[in-house]
Design a protein around this motif. Structure first.
Motif, PDB file in Angstrom:
ATOM      1  N   LYS A   1       3.129  10.082  14.318  1.00  0.00           N
ATOM      2  CA  LYS A   1       4.372   9.397  14.027  1.00  0.00           C
ATOM      3  C   LYS A   1       4.349   8.877  12.591  1.00  0.00           C
ATOM      4  N   PRO A   2       5.525   8.671  11.983  1.00  0.00           N
ATOM      5  CA  PRO A   2       5.568   8.099  10.642  1.00  0.00           C
ATOM      6  C   PRO A   2       4.899   6.732  10.603  1.00  0.00           C
ATOM      7  N   ALA A   3       4.398   6.362   9.427  1.00  0.00           N
ATOM      8  CA  ALA A   3       3.739   5.071   9.278  1.00  0.00           C
ATOM      9  C   ALA A   3       4.716   3.938   9.524  1.00  0.00           C
ATOM     10  N   LYS A   4       4.230   2.884  10.167  1.00  0.00           N
ATOM     11  CA  LYS A   4       5.034   1.694  10.370  1.00  0.00           C
ATOM     12  C   LYS A   4       4.910   0.788   9.158  1.00  0.00           C
ATOM     13  N   VAL A   5       5.974   0.136   8.821  1.00  0.00           N
ATOM     14  CA  VAL A   5       5.976  -0.768   7.677  1.00  0.00           C
ATOM     15  C   VAL A   5       6.292  -2.161   8.170  1.00  0.00           C
ATOM     16  N   ASP A   6       5.476  -3.116   7.741  1.00  0.00           N
ATOM     17  CA  ASP A   6       5.707  -4.496   8.147  1.00  0.00           C
ATOM     18  C   ASP A   6       6.863  -5.085   7.349  1.00  0.00           C
TER      19      ASP A   6
ATOM     20  N   ALA B   1      -2.305   9.284   6.682  1.00  0.00           N
ATOM     21  CA  ALA B   1      -1.945  10.701   6.749  1.00  0.00           C
ATOM     22  C   ALA B   1      -0.450  10.888   6.943  1.00  0.00           C
ATOM     23  N   SER B   2       0.183   9.980   7.675  1.00  0.00           N
ATOM     24  CA  SER B   2       1.617  10.121   7.926  1.00  0.00           C
ATOM     25  C   SER B   2       2.429  10.007   6.640  1.00  0.00           C
ATOM     26  N   ILE B   3       1.931   9.236   5.674  1.00  0.00           N
ATOM     27  CA  ILE B   3       2.615   9.142   4.384  1.00  0.00           C
ATOM     28  C   ILE B   3       2.570  10.483   3.666  1.00  0.00           C
ATOM     29  N   PHE B   4       1.426  11.143   3.728  1.00  0.00           N
ATOM     30  CA  PHE B   4       1.303  12.454   3.100  1.00  0.00           C
ATOM     31  C   PHE B   4       2.212  13.470   3.784  1.00  0.00           C
ATOM     32  N   ARG B   5       2.329  13.374   5.107  1.00  0.00           N
ATOM     33  CA  ARG B   5       3.229  14.273   5.827  1.00  0.00           C
ATOM     34  C   ARG B   5       4.683  14.009   5.440  1.00  0.00           C
ATOM     35  N   LEU B   6       5.062  12.742   5.362  1.00  0.00           N
ATOM     36  CA  LEU B   6       6.431  12.400   4.994  1.00  0.00           C
ATOM     37  C   LEU B   6       6.747  12.809   3.558  1.00  0.00           C
ATOM     38  N   SER B   7       5.716  12.879   2.723  1.00  0.00           N
ATOM     39  CA  SER B   7       5.912  13.275   1.330  1.00  0.00           C
ATOM     40  C   SER B   7       5.921  14.785   1.154  1.00  0.00           C
ATOM     41  N   GLY B   8       5.745  15.523   2.240  1.00  0.00           N
ATOM     42  CA  GLY B   8       5.897  16.967   2.170  1.00  0.00           C
ATOM     43  C   GLY B   8       4.631  17.784   2.239  1.00  0.00           C
ATOM     44  N   LEU B   9       3.460  17.153   2.374  1.00  0.00           N
ATOM     45  CA  LEU B   9       2.237  17.948   2.485  1.00  0.00           C
ATOM     46  C   LEU B   9       2.173  18.601   3.855  1.00  0.00           C
ATOM     47  N   ASN B  10       1.870  19.884   3.873  1.00  0.00           N
ATOM     48  CA  ASN B  10       1.745  20.598   5.132  1.00  0.00           C
ATOM     49  C   ASN B  10       0.469  20.193   5.849  1.00  0.00           C
ATOM     50  N   ARG B  11       0.486  20.329   7.161  1.00  0.00           N
ATOM     51  CA  ARG B  11      -0.671  19.949   7.964  1.00  0.00           C
ATOM     52  C   ARG B  11      -1.911  20.765   7.624  1.00  0.00           C
ATOM     53  N   ASP B  12      -1.707  22.003   7.147  1.00  0.00           N
ATOM     54  CA  ASP B  12      -2.877  22.840   6.883  1.00  0.00           C
ATOM     55  C   ASP B  12      -3.623  22.421   5.625  1.00  0.00           C
ATOM     56  N   ARG B  13      -3.167  21.359   4.966  1.00  0.00           N
ATOM     57  CA  ARG B  13      -3.868  20.841   3.794  1.00  0.00           C
ATOM     58  C   ARG B  13      -4.514  19.495   4.076  1.00  0.00           C
ATOM     59  N   LEU B  14      -4.428  19.025   5.314  1.00  0.00           N
ATOM     60  CA  LEU B  14      -4.926  17.696   5.668  1.00  0.00           C
ATOM     61  C   LEU B  14      -6.007  17.773   6.738  1.00  0.00           C
TER      62      LEU B  14
ATOM     63  N   ALA C   1       0.816  -1.220   0.000  1.00  0.00           N
ATOM     64  CA  ALA C   1       0.000   0.000   0.000  1.00  0.00           C
ATOM     65  C   ALA C   1       0.846   1.264   0.000  1.00  0.00           C
ATOM     66  N   LEU C   2       2.104   1.149   0.390  1.00  0.00           N
ATOM     67  CA  LEU C   2       2.938   2.343   0.507  1.00  0.00           C
ATOM     68  C   LEU C   2       3.196   2.995  -0.845  1.00  0.00           C
ATOM     69  N   GLY C   3       3.413   2.178  -1.876  1.00  0.00           N
ATOM     70  CA  GLY C   3       3.694   2.723  -3.200  1.00  0.00           C
ATOM     71  C   GLY C   3       2.565   3.580  -3.741  1.00  0.00           C
ATOM     72  N   PRO C   4       1.336   3.040  -3.831  1.00  0.00           N
ATOM     73  CA  PRO C   4       0.220   3.850  -4.339  1.00  0.00           C
ATOM     74  C   PRO C   4      -0.036   5.108  -3.518  1.00  0.00           C
ATOM     75  N   PHE C   5      -0.041   4.984  -2.184  1.00  0.00           N
ATOM     76  CA  PHE C   5      -0.270   6.164  -1.348  1.00  0.00           C
ATOM     77  C   PHE C   5       0.831   7.204  -1.552  1.00  0.00           C
ATOM     78  N   SER C   6       2.071   6.752  -1.628  1.00  0.00           N
ATOM     79  CA  SER C   6       3.194   7.681  -1.803  1.00  0.00           C
ATOM     80  C   SER C   6       3.134   8.377  -3.154  1.00  0.00           C
ATOM     81  N   ARG C   7       2.724   7.645  -4.190  1.00  0.00           N
ATOM     82  CA  ARG C   7       2.616   8.266  -5.518  1.00  0.00           C
ATOM     83  C   ARG C   7       1.515   9.317  -5.543  1.00  0.00           C
ATOM     84  N   VAL C   8       0.395   9.031  -4.880  1.00  0.00           N
ATOM     85  CA  VAL C   8      -0.680  10.025  -4.798  1.00  0.00           C
ATOM     86  C   VAL C   8      -0.197  11.262  -4.045  1.00  0.00           C
TER      87      VAL C   8
END
Length: 226
Positions: free
Chosen positions: A221-226, A151-164, A105-112
């Motif tokens: 916190k950042p998303a955990k990855v299995d 949401a943590s993926i979007f934060r790690l990808s650079g989206l500011n909190r005021d857009r989430l 799921a990380l790939g699709p979410f990160s690309r979005v």
């Protein structure tokens, strides 16, 4: 008509819950409201949707998002003034650790997220959903944790909190009846509601006036990855 009613329910439920969270400090962390300051006065009038701007945004981003989701289990729908990405829980989260995202799921979410980070005027509403099995509050908490993981993926990808904005709605907004395994599977999901920020604010305001004051933001916190 069903899709229109569903969108109205999403927006109405979202802003109603946000208003409730502004009154209860214990719930304030459930939401990130647009803007970075607290106690901002609500506008005197409901903002209007710029149809031309919104349609142009939808036309531009729909093909990009479809390409980003290609090969995944996620779906993209165009509903009136928004694009909605639906991620099924069973294909996106670890069955043994139900709030942990799977690597697939990380790939699709990160690309979005990467596509949207370039547009500083885009708004993102993340909704976690559960089926009706188990305790109501436990389901609500689990759906919120899943929304936070995305949401943590979007934060790690650079989206500011005021857009989430994010919310765990538990089993309150099912896609199907919960009386079968297939129905419960459809109801376990995370939805991303995407549109220009001004359009999302206007949509939220239309379904619950006045627009609520902006609430405090919770660090996640950042998303955990299995």
């Amino acid at each position: 008509m069903m899709r229109a009613n569903c969108l109205a329910l999403i927006l109405c439920s979202s802003l109603t819950a946000c208003a409730a969270s502004s009154d209860k400090s214990a719930d304030s962390g459930n939401w990130w409201s647009f803007g970075g300051k607290e106690k901002v006065a609500a506008p005197a009038a409901v903002p209007k949707i710029d149809k031309k701007l919104t349609t142009a945004w939808l036309d531009e981003y729909e093909p990009q998002l479809r390409e980003a989701l290609k090969g995944s289990k996620m779906e993209l729908e165009r509903r009136q003034n928004v694009l909605v990405v639906t991620a099924p829980v069973d294909a996106s989260f670890n069955a043994d650790r139900p709030s942990m995202l799977l690597p697939a799921a990380l790939g699709p979410f990160s690309r979005v997220a990467k596509i949207l980070e370039k547009d500083r005027l885009t708004g993102v509403l993340i909704l976690g959903h559960a089926d009706s099995s188990g305790q109501v509050e436990a389901n609500r908490k689990l759906s919120e944790d899943r929304a936070k993981a995305v949401a943590s993926i979007f934060r790690l990808s650079g989206l500011n909190r005021d857009r989430l904005m994010l919310k765990g709605v538990g089993s309150d907004m099912p896609r199907a009846a919960n009386d079968s395994s297939d129905g419960r599977k459809l109801n376990r999901r995370v939805e991303l509601v995407l549109t220009p920020q001004e359009t999302l604010v206007a949509l939220l305001a239309q379904y619950n006036q006045p627009v609520v004051a902006k609430t405090s933001i919770e660090q996640i916190k950042p998303a955990k990855v299995d």
